[in-house]
Structure formats: structure tokens, C-alpha cells
Scaffold this motif. Structure first.
Motif, PDB file in Angstrom:
ATOM      1  N   SER A 172     103.821  76.968  47.680  1.00 45.03           N
ATOM      2  CA  SER A 172     103.012  76.192  48.539  1.00 45.03           C
ATOM      3  C   SER A 172     104.016  75.252  49.474  1.00 45.03           C
ATOM      4  O   SER A 172     104.958  74.932  48.832  1.00 45.03           O
ATOM      5  CB  SER A 172     102.085  75.437  47.757  1.00 45.03           C
ATOM      6  N   ASN A 173     103.522  75.067  50.627  1.00 42.64           N
ATOM      7  CA  ASN A 173     104.150  74.031  51.219  1.00 42.64           C
ATOM      8  C   ASN A 173     103.599  72.571  51.178  1.00 42.64           C
ATOM      9  O   ASN A 173     104.117  71.748  51.852  1.00 42.64           O
ATOM     10  CB  ASN A 173     104.230  74.510  52.784  1.00 42.64           C
ATOM     11  N   ALA A 174     102.779  72.372  50.430  1.00 44.55           N
ATOM     12  CA  ALA A 174     102.020  71.196  50.357  1.00 44.55           C
ATOM     13  C   ALA A 174     102.843  70.452  49.071  1.00 44.55           C
ATOM     14  O   ALA A 174     103.581  70.969  48.401  1.00 44.55           O
ATOM     15  CB  ALA A 174     100.417  71.410  49.971  1.00 44.55           C
ATOM     16  N   ARG A 175     102.638  69.043  49.633  1.00 43.11           N
ATOM     17  CA  ARG A 175     103.396  68.095  48.544  1.00 43.11           C
ATOM     18  C   ARG A 175     102.589  68.212  47.109  1.00 43.11           C
ATOM     19  O   ARG A 175     103.280  68.186  45.931  1.00 43.11           O
ATOM     20  CB  ARG A 175     103.323  66.642  49.038  1.00 43.11           C
ATOM     21  N   THR A 176     101.393  68.351  47.241  1.00 45.23           N
ATOM     22  CA  THR A 176     100.664  68.190  45.880  1.00 45.23           C
ATOM     23  C   THR A 176      99.525  69.329  45.769  1.00 45.23           C
ATOM     24  O   THR A 176      99.249  70.019  46.791  1.00 45.23           O
ATOM     25  CB  THR A 176      99.928  66.964  45.460  1.00 45.23           C
ATOM     26  N   TYR A 177      98.898  69.708  44.739  1.00 43.98           N
ATOM     27  CA  TYR A 177      98.052  70.658  44.679  1.00 43.98           C
ATOM     28  C   TYR A 177      96.668  69.994  45.340  1.00 43.98           C
ATOM     29  O   TYR A 177      96.060  70.902  45.971  1.00 43.98           O
ATOM     30  CB  TYR A 177      97.246  70.783  43.077  1.00 43.98           C
ATOM     31  N   ALA A 178      96.432  68.964  45.366  1.00 40.57           N
ATOM     32  CA  ALA A 178      95.252  68.103  46.054  1.00 40.57           C
ATOM     33  C   ALA A 178      95.469  68.523  47.654  1.00 40.57           C
ATOM     34  O   ALA A 178      94.454  68.353  48.421  1.00 40.57           O
ATOM     35  CB  ALA A 178      95.045  66.798  45.923  1.00 40.57           C
ATOM     36  N   GLU A 179      96.725  68.740  48.087  1.00 40.71           N
ATOM     37  CA  GLU A 179      97.026  68.729  49.558  1.00 40.71           C
ATOM     38  C   GLU A 179      97.062  70.136  49.864  1.00 40.71           C
ATOM     39  O   GLU A 179      97.277  70.355  51.126  1.00 40.71           O
ATOM     40  CB  GLU A 179      97.998  67.787  49.786  1.00 40.71           C
ATOM     41  N   LEU A 197      92.098  67.364  39.750  1.00 38.04           N
ATOM     42  CA  LEU A 197      93.140  68.045  40.870  1.00 38.04           C
ATOM     43  C   LEU A 197      93.839  66.788  41.323  1.00 38.04           C
ATOM     44  O   LEU A 197      95.176  67.008  41.592  1.00 38.04           O
ATOM     45  CB  LEU A 197      92.179  68.762  41.803  1.00 38.04           C
ATOM     46  N   LEU A 198      93.170  65.700  41.484  1.00 33.32           N
ATOM     47  CA  LEU A 198      93.826  64.550  42.046  1.00 33.32           C
ATOM     48  C   LEU A 198      94.879  63.971  41.317  1.00 33.32           C
ATOM     49  O   LEU A 198      95.869  63.357  41.871  1.00 33.32           O
ATOM     50  CB  LEU A 198      92.955  63.568  42.453  1.00 33.32           C
ATOM     51  N   ALA A 199      94.878  64.151  39.849  1.00 35.35           N
ATOM     52  CA  ALA A 199      95.957  63.708  38.839  1.00 35.35           C
ATOM     53  C   ALA A 199      97.173  64.565  38.937  1.00 35.35           C
ATOM     54  O   ALA A 199      98.021  64.123  38.260  1.00 35.35           O
ATOM     55  CB  ALA A 199      95.288  63.412  37.488  1.00 35.35           C
ATOM     56  N   ARG A 200      97.070  65.753  39.451  1.00 40.80           N
ATOM     57  CA  ARG A 200      98.211  66.881  39.349  1.00 40.80           C
ATOM     58  C   ARG A 200      99.281  66.241  40.479  1.00 40.80           C
ATOM     59  O   ARG A 200      98.987  66.177  41.523  1.00 40.80           O
ATOM     60  CB  ARG A 200      97.778  68.170  39.622  1.00 40.80           C
ATOM     61  N   LYS A 201     100.526  66.055  39.956  1.00 34.38           N
ATOM     62  CA  LYS A 201     101.335  65.387  40.985  1.00 34.38           C
ATOM     63  C   LYS A 201     102.159  66.421  41.449  1.00 34.38           C
ATOM     64  O   LYS A 201     103.056  66.062  42.642  1.00 34.38           O
ATOM     65  CB  LYS A 201     102.491  64.561  39.897  1.00 34.38           C
ATOM     66  N   ASN A 202     102.520  67.872  41.383  1.00 36.98           N
ATOM     67  CA  ASN A 202     103.254  68.603  41.903  1.00 36.98           C
ATOM     68  C   ASN A 202     102.352  69.713  42.568  1.00 36.98           C
ATOM     69  O   ASN A 202     101.433  69.612  42.754  1.00 36.98           O
ATOM     70  CB  ASN A 202     104.087  69.440  40.624  1.00 36.98           C
ATOM     71  N   ALA A 203     103.008  70.813  43.048  1.00 35.33           N
ATOM     72  CA  ALA A 203     102.271  71.850  43.807  1.00 35.33           C
ATOM     73  C   ALA A 203     102.802  73.202  43.487  1.00 35.33           C
ATOM     74  O   ALA A 203     103.768  73.413  42.548  1.00 35.33           O
ATOM     75  CB  ALA A 203     102.693  71.631  45.084  1.00 35.33           C
TER      76      ALA A 203
END
Length: 407
Positions: free
Chosen positions: A277-284, A267-273
Motif C-alpha cells: 500500500s501507498n497509505a501511511r496506515t491501514y485506516a488511510e 483498525l484505527l489502532a493499527r499503526k502500520n500499513a
């Protein structure tokens, strides 16, 4: 069943201190690190885990529970349970191999008379034995027939974990003929003894490297000195089974923790979203944070229960021949509670972790499937619904389940 000797006095006393736990935790983490380097390749190859078995022996983990006076590690069961949990985070097969070994080897204390235990402990240390087993209770095909001063063993036993790579196998078989007819003995034979045929037929969805193939026994000579003792319903002797089930709970917990850690890494390695979503990345993204948080919390709850019972097992073992049937029954139900929540949490984590890692994580090279395949396979060992019944019946009116190699 009747008792044929004075109750064994278990050799363990006290509890693991911080120094002991730290020692074996460090060793287990080092072995897990080595296993992690090629865990997927080894699983895909589906070969006999001979190198893995040597790693366990070289590390000293196989003799963790052997009393120090006989050259062993002098550790407690709490250390052994944590070791299984740590290895399961990386390699479920090797974790199972070691978990079964611990209780196969501990049969020395649970079955053998006090005056015979020392010799067995010394032999297992001297040979650096990894112990396999042939005790599957739903496949009761092994028979001991009196022959000369001993017995001849015949039959086939499936699901003999560790038999394919261990030096010895602990076997349970019923006597047919002679004054001991009907008695069940636990005994130990070498895997290369004449008449022992390792069939290498274990080829399943998960837990591929557990050397759990069938073993055929054809006129295998079993001498009196091979026999640990009779399998009885005495509380301390039958405490072995809740111990095995407690190992399962730690094993499932370790798999859940491993799946969570791998999922977090992906999850932390995924760079997009996600595009909505309004988040910058999937992790956020709160959606993915919520799923991960739910799985993490449930796993933490299982860990708290497991750690409590791990330490308590040493307390129960310390009772030795003073352990009562009521105490044994109450502890077995407590372990069944762990078995229920560890099974269901482990399966849920290994399944739902894909919800936060996405479609790309189903690629074979990612290896996230290893956690699900392993726990899905082993969790079928005995139906968890019967563990729920065990817990419910005891809670309602104190009814304990009949003793078996599952309860």
C-alpha cells in the motif's frame, strides 16, 4: 382456534415522544456501558446470567412497557425495540434476554381479557419479574390434563429463554381431555413451583448467557388464575409474533453496529500499513476504507427500515381489536423484509469485519468473534429463506403465510 373471551384491549396508546425515547435510550446506554466492562469474561464463563438479570431489573428496563397506571414505565414498543438494539451492540445475550422478556410480559395484553389485565400488570411490577418462556413451537411436547378445578402440566420444552433466571415462565400447552380438549392456553407459572425442573442444558456456540435451557414439567399444578387466555388466530392477539420478529431485526442490527464499532476501533489502532500500500496506515488505505464503507452503508439501510417499523408497531398495536387480518398480514410481511436484510447484513458485517482488522484480531482476547458467534447462533432461530418466500409470495399475489409462532 375459537375465541373464548372478548378481544383484549391493548393498554398502549399513541407513540413515544422525544422525551420518552431519550429517557430509555439513556438508561439502555448506561446498562450497556456496565455490561461492556466484562462482556468477554462473562461469555467465556458461560454461567447463568443472574447478575445480568438483576442489572436489567434494577435499571427499570424490565417494566418499560408496563402502563404507568400500574406502576410501570409507561413506555412504548419503539422504546423497547431501541433498548434491545443498544444492548445488542455490546452483549447479544442480555439483549435477547430482555427482548424475549418484553413480549413474554406483553402476553398480558395479547392474551388476557381486559378485566384481568390490571391484576397481572400489578403483580409483575410488584415482583419486578423477569419473564422467561416455554413456547418453542417445533417442540410441542407440553400437555394440560384437567385435574380438580384446574390442570396438571407435563412434558419437556427446549430452548426456554430466560427460564433459568426469571421469576416466571409463560407457557403454551394444549389441553387433552374434558370440554376444552384441543385448545391451546397461555399461562404463567413461577420457576420455583413444585414439579418445575430447570435443566440448565444450554451450551451453544453463541448467545451463551440467555438462560435458554430446557424445562421439564412433572405434574405441575396449573390453576385457573394462572391462565392468561387462549392462544387464538385473532389479528391483535397474533400480532405478538411479528413483534417478536421485529425484536430479532433490531437485535441483529445492534450486533452489526457493535461489530462495526469494534472493527473501527481496531483498525484505527493499527499503526502500520500493508506492504504493497501507498497509505501511511491501514485506516488511510482506500481498500480498507471501501470495505468498511460498504458495511456501514448496508447497516445504515437496515437501521432506517428498523426505525420505521419500530414506530409503526405502536400504530398497529393501537388498533387493538379493530386490527384486521389483512392489516396484520401486510405488517408481518414488512417485518419479514427487515428480518431478511437484518439477518444477512448482520452476518456479513460480523464476518467481513475481519477483512479490515487483520489476522491479529482473531486472538481470543480481542473478542471480535463474539459478534459472529451470537448472530450466527440466533439467526438460525427460523430459516430466513422462508421469510424470503413469505415476502415474495405476498408481493406476487397477496398470499399470506399460515399463522404460527414464526409468522
Amino acid at each position: 382456534m375459537t375465541l373464548i373471551h372478548t378481544l383484549p384491549r391493548t393498554p398502549w396508546a399513541g407513540a413515544a415522544d422525544d422525551g420518552e425515547l431519550r429517557r430509555w435510550r439513556t438508561t439502555a446506554e448506561s446498562v450497556a456501558e456496565a455490561l461492556a466492562t466484562d462482556v468477554l469474561a462473562r461469555d467465556r464463563a458461560n454461567a447463568a446470567p443472574r447478575t445480568e438479570a438483576e442489572l436489567l431489573k434494577d435499571s427499570g428496563l424490565v417494566n418499560l412497557l408496563v402502563p404507568a397506571e400500574f406502576g410501570g414505565g409507561g413506555g412504548h414498543f419503539e422504546s423497547a425495540f431501541e433498548t434491545v438494539r443498544i444492548l445488542a451492540r455490546v452483549d447479544g445475550s442480555v439483549a435477547q434476554l430482555l427482548a424475549y422478556h418484553y413480549f413474554n410480559q406483553a402476553g398480558i395484553a395479547f392474551y388476557a381479557a381486559p378485566e384481568r389485565q390490571g391484576g397481572w400488570w400489578e403483580r409483575t411490577v410488584r415482583g419486578n419479574w423477569l419473564w422467561g418462556d416455554s413456547v418453542n413451537p417445533v417442540d410441542p411436547t407440553l400437555v394440560l390434563v384437567p385435574h380438580g378445578g384446574g390442570y396438571r402440566l407435563n412434558g419437556l420444552k427446549r430452548y426456554s429463554t430466560g427460564s433459568g433466571v426469571g421469576e416466571v415462565i409463560i407457557v403454551n400447552a394444549v389441553v387433552q381431555g374434558g370440554p376444552q380438549t384441543g385448545r391451546v392456553y397461555a399461562f404463567v407459572i413461577e420457576t420455583d413451583r413444585p414439579g418445575v425442573e430447570l435443566l440448565d442444558d444450554w451450551d451453544h456456540l453463541g448467545q451463551r448467557l440467555t438462560a435458554s435451557g430446557s424445562v421439564r414439567y412433572t405434574d405441575v399444578q396449573v390453576d385457573p388464575e394462572d391462565i392468561l387466555g387462549e392462544v387464538t388466530d385473532e389479528p391483535i392477539a397474533s400480532l405478538l409474533t411479528p413483534g417478536v420478529q421485529l425484536c430479532f431485526g433490531n437485535f441483529y442490527l445492534g450486533i452489526a453496529e457493535g461489530a462495526l464499532a469494534r472493527g473501527r476501533e481496531i483498525l484505527l489502532a493499527r499503526k502500520n500499513a500493508w506492504f504493497l500500500s501507498n497509505a501511511r496506515t491501514y485506516a488511510e488505505d482506500p481498500v480498507f476504507q471501501r470495505v468498511l464503507g460498504e458495511l456501514k452503508a448496508r447497516t445504515a439501510a437496515v437501521a432506517a427500515l428498523a426505525e420505521k417499523l419500530n414506530r409503526r408497531f405502536d400504530v398497529e398495536v393501537n388498533r387493538s381489536g379493530q386490527l384486521t387480518a389483512a392489516q396484520r398480514a401486510e405488517f408481518a410481511v414488512a417485518v419479514a423484509e427487515l428480518k431478511v436484510v437484518a439477518t444477512e447484513t448482520g452476518l456479513e458485517v460480523a464476518n467481513r469485519i475481519y477483512e479490515v482488522t487483520g489476522a491479529s484480531s482473531t486472538a481470543s482476547h480481542v473478542g471480535l468473534d463474539l459478534y459472529w458467534r451470537n448472530i450466527r447462533t440466533h439467526a438460525l432461530h427460523d430459516p430466513v429463506d422462508y421469510k424470503k418466500i413469505e415476502v415474495g409470495a405476498f408481493y406476487l399475489d397477496g398470499t399470506a403465510q399460515p399463522l404460527s409462532l414464526y409468522t
